[in-house]
Enzyme design. Structure first.
Site, PDB file in Angstrom:
ATOM      1  CG  ASN A  87      -1.837  -1.183   1.280  1.00 13.79           C
ATOM      2  OD1 ASN A  87      -2.330  -1.604   0.235  1.00 13.79           O
ATOM      3  ND2 ASN A  87      -2.085  -1.728   2.457  1.00 13.79           N
ATOM      4  CB  VAL A  96       3.403   1.230   9.217  1.00 16.60           C
ATOM      5  CG1 VAL A  96       4.805   1.316   9.806  1.00 16.60           C
ATOM      6  CG2 VAL A  96       2.402   0.777  10.278  1.00 16.60           C
ATOM      7  CG  HIS A 100       4.442  -2.583   5.215  1.00 13.44           C
ATOM      8  ND1 HIS A 100       4.574  -1.226   5.440  1.00 13.44           N
ATOM      9  CD2 HIS A 100       3.103  -2.819   5.169  1.00 13.44           C
ATOM     10  CE1 HIS A 100       3.390  -0.672   5.538  1.00 13.44           C
ATOM     11  NE2 HIS A 100       2.462  -1.615   5.358  1.00 13.44           N
ATOM     12  CG  MET A 101       5.174  -7.940  -0.265  1.00 13.70           C
ATOM     13  SD  MET A 101       6.401  -8.662  -1.374  1.00 13.70           S
ATOM     14  CE  MET A 101       6.684  -7.302  -2.494  1.00 13.70           C
TER      15      MET A 101
END
Ligand code: 5GP
Length: 114
Positions: A87, A96, A100-101
């Site tokens: 995202n 956050v 990140h995945m």
């Protein structure tokens, strides 16, 4: 860049259920899972958003994808299939600001996403 929640998890200031770690990457279970398996795969290097990825980060970002596929095989849903999501910013639903995945597996996914 201010230390984010994920930097604190990398530094072990906040605990997480870690499922994989190497020199460059950390993976841990999402605290609010959206599938039977929901793992977050992050680079140890803090990068705020997808928009901040530079040419020098390409191998690192590739490692996130490689780690997702490796974990999917380890968790046993690689052949059935799974989803990876990143995202970006407010409209993408990013909360956050350390890239990140999301690795989601263990159930059939719907499309389109919300
Ligand atoms: P985003 O919305 O930025 O794409 O994803 C952030 C993810 O971090 C969310 O799925 C959320 O559930 C997860 N999360 C938020 N706080 C914590 C936490 O303290 N520990 C863990 N393991 N995951 C968290």
């Amino acid at each position: 860049m201010e230390p984010t929640l994920f930097s604190k998890i990398i530094d072990r200031e906040i605990s997480a259920d870690i499922v994989y770690e190497d020199e460059h990457v950390l993976a841990f279970n999402d605290i609010n899972p959206q599938a039977p398996t929901h793992v977050l795969i992050i680079p140890k290097k803090p990068i705020a958003t997808l928009n901040d990825i530079g040419e020098s980060d390409l191998a690192l970002v590739g490692r996130l994808t490689y780690t997702a596929a490796k974990l999917a095989k380890q968790f046993g849903f690689a052949e059935d299939g799974y989803r990876v999501v990143m995202n970006c910013n407010e409209h993408g639903g990013q909360s956050v600001y350390h890239i990140h995945m999301h690795l989601l597996g263990g159930r059939r996914m719907q499309w389109p996403p919300g």
